[in-house]
Design an enzyme around this catalytic site. Structure first.
Site, PDB file in Angstrom:
ATOM      1  CG  ASP A  49      -1.889   1.145   1.240  1.00 36.75           C
ATOM      2  OD1 ASP A  49      -2.207   1.673   0.159  1.00 36.75           O
ATOM      3  OD2 ASP A  49      -2.329   1.535   2.339  1.00 36.75           O
ATOM      4  CB  CYS A  83      -3.747   6.035  -3.021  1.00 39.40           C
ATOM      5  SG  CYS A  83      -2.064   6.546  -2.671  1.00 39.40           S
TER       6      CYS A  83
HETATM    7  N1  SAH Z   1      -1.307   1.070   4.722  1.00 45.75           N
HETATM    8  C1  SAH Z   1      -1.402   2.216   5.571  1.00 45.75           C
HETATM    9  C2  SAH Z   1      -1.201   3.526   4.828  1.00 45.75           C
HETATM   10  C3  SAH Z   1       0.109   3.636   4.084  1.00 45.75           C
HETATM   11  S1  SAH Z   1       0.563   5.269   3.705  1.00 45.75           S
HETATM   12  C4  SAH Z   1      -2.730   2.180   6.334  1.00 45.75           C
HETATM   13  O1  SAH Z   1      -3.580   1.310   6.063  1.00 45.75           O
HETATM   14  O2  SAH Z   1      -2.934   3.021   7.208  1.00 45.75           O
HETATM   15  C5  SAH Z   1       2.149   5.130   3.034  1.00 45.75           C
HETATM   16  C6  SAH Z   1       3.278   4.940   4.041  1.00 45.75           C
HETATM   17  O3  SAH Z   1       4.468   4.651   3.291  1.00 45.75           O
HETATM   18  C7  SAH Z   1       3.646   6.104   4.934  1.00 45.75           C
HETATM   19  O4  SAH Z   1       3.533   5.720   6.269  1.00 45.75           O
HETATM   20  C8  SAH Z   1       5.112   6.446   4.596  1.00 45.75           C
HETATM   21  O5  SAH Z   1       5.871   6.775   5.754  1.00 45.75           O
HETATM   22  C9  SAH Z   1       5.595   5.142   4.019  1.00 45.75           C
HETATM   23  N2  SAH Z   1       6.713   5.179   3.054  1.00 45.75           N
HETATM   24  C10 SAH Z   1       6.908   6.047   2.027  1.00 45.75           C
HETATM   25  N3  SAH Z   1       7.980   5.685   1.296  1.00 45.75           N
HETATM   26  C11 SAH Z   1       8.474   4.549   1.860  1.00 45.75           C
HETATM   27  C12 SAH Z   1       9.559   3.667   1.544  1.00 45.75           C
HETATM   28  N4  SAH Z   1      10.335   3.887   0.487  1.00 45.75           N
HETATM   29  N5  SAH Z   1       9.749   2.586   2.328  1.00 45.75           N
HETATM   30  C13 SAH Z   1       8.936   2.354   3.394  1.00 45.75           C
HETATM   31  N6  SAH Z   1       7.912   3.139   3.736  1.00 45.75           N
HETATM   32  C14 SAH Z   1       7.658   4.224   2.983  1.00 45.75           C
END
Ligand code: SAH
Length: 395
Positions: free
Chosen positions: A299, A339
């Site tokens: 996600d 998204c």
């Molecule tokens: N699945 C979650 C929402 C995800 S939002 C839910 O259900 O609530 C996307 C997330 O990806 C954020 O928390 C952000 O910190 C993280 N993120 C962004 N780039 C990333 C990367 N390269 N590796 C790991 N996490 C990352």
């Protein structure tokens, strides 16, 4: 008198189909001197009233419609009517799904362009994204106080799109006080929400229906929850009886909250892991080491903010999903989401199909997902459909 935007000949078609945007090229002339966010009447080339909206002089979307009714004024009573209408759906969903947190106003899709309002227990968090939304802050707050006297109101207008509208970023309390600990419940899962420092307005409410639908895949499984944020899918996996859930994110604050969320629900912490790592690098490492999982949740944040970024986004989605398929055991399930509004559902399905070819795996799509029902899609505004996902059986 209300300033008037006259459309060029033939440019009223999309408005007659009740799409709420007026692009700059559709406007022939303006009478009066509307300022940033002012209410304007929108007329066709013959001077016939079509809609009343808000003026955004700095944006290509030059006006957004508040109402198609010529006798409807844009005042606090207007916002009360819109809120009452939106609340009907949310009250039904709250009772059905045991919710104390939901999106109350989903902007255009609830007839309030540029305005997002999320409710977390007794805190309302507003995002005002357009000049019109910003100009109506006082009317909106008055309406919210009328409809929700028990609620605090907090503004999280710290979103880059405001700059396109000529607005500065802005956050802070608009009414009342924030509680020391803010918690919501969805489907019986308890989740702490930080409306000041959390992402967006504090939580990803839009994935609720997908988190719930995902529960059927988790029992007794080893789950890798990529981009976990504050636990999200991982909390539902534990509730559904997963053997082990590894939550991965680059935000330590999100991971700390994820752990605290497990404790809030009295889940067995020995079945949960919280790993601060970059998902792209981690998946390559797992593939090279031969580490395998039964279920992978993918996600990621939005990869495409504009059409120019769409090609790069496609490559990113393909790469990350190929890696996810490669680290699944035969018969494992990939739950994969996008998204990015610009990424259409069909295109996303094609990207997953390409990822399967590159991964050298046979994949069957066994379920489709969309945004949660408190993020409705207005039939006249298909752009409101932005979140989609697939459950893929990976052989
Ligand atoms: N699945 C979650 C929402 C995800 S939002 C839910 O259900 O609530 C996307 C997330 O990806 C954020 O928390 C952000 O910190 C993280 N993120 C962004 N780039 C990333 C990367 N390269 N590796 C790991 N996490 C990352």
């Amino acid at each position: 008198m209300t300033p008037q935007l006259f459309l060029a000949k033939g440019r009223e078609k999309s408005l007659l189909r009740r799409h709420p945007w007026i692009f700059s090229r559709a406007i022939a002339r303006i009478e009066g001197k509307p300022q940033l966010g002012d209410t304007v009447d929108i007329l066709d080339a013959q001077g016939q009233f079509i809609a009343r909206g808000a003026y955004s002089p700095q944006s290509q979307i030059r006006a957004r419609v508040w109402t198609f009714e010529s006798d409807e004024q844009i005042d606090s009573a207007f916002f009360i009517r819109r809120l009452e209408q939106a609340q009907q759906l949310r009250s039904m969903l709250a009772a059905r799904d045991n919710l104390t947190g939901y999106r109350l106003i989903a902007a255009e899709s609830d007839g309030l362009p540029g305005i997002t309002i999320d409710r977390y227990d007794n805190v309302l968090v507003c995002q005002l994204l357009s000049a019109g939304a910003d100009a109506q802050r006082d009317n909106l707050v008055a309406a919210l106080r009328h409809c929700y006297p028990e609620c605090a109101i907090y503004e999280r207008s710290d979103v880059a799109v405001r700059k396109k509208e000529g607005l500065k970023l802005r956050t802070g309390l608009l009414h009342g006080e924030l509680p020391a600990d803010l918690e919501i419940c969805e489907h019986g899962v308890r989740i702490g929400v930080d409306v000041e420092k959390g992402h967006k307005t504090g939580f990803y409410l839009d994935q609720r229906d997908s988190r719930f639908a995902a529960m059927k895949y988790f029992k007794d499984q080893n789950v890798l929850n990529c981009f976990s944020y504050t636990g999200g899918f991982g909390l539902y996996a534990l509730k559904a009886g997963a053997k082990m859930v590894r939550n991965v994110d680059v935000s330590q604050l999100a991971l700390d909250t994820a752990k605290a969320n497990c404790q809030r629900n009295a889940f067995d912490l020995s079945r949960a892991e919280f790993l601060n790592a970059d998902v792209f690098a981690l998946l390559r490492q797992y593939r090279d080491e031969g580490q395998k999982f039964d279920v992978v949740v993918m996600d990621p944040p939005k990869f495409a903010e504009s059409k120019a970024q769409l090609n790069g986004a496609c490559r990113g989605y393909k790469d990350i999903n190929m890696l996810a398929m490669q680290i699944l055991k035969p018969g494992g399930v990939l739950l994969s989401y996008s998204c990015s509004g610009l990424m259409e559902q069909n295109l996303f399905q094609k990207i997953l199909a390409d990822a399967a070819i590159d991964a050298g795996r046979d994949v069957q799509f066994i379920e489709r997902f969309g945004q949660a029902a408190d993020h409705p899609i207005l039939s006249t505004y298909p752009e409101g459909f932005y979140l989609k996902g697939f459950a893929c059986l990976v052989r």
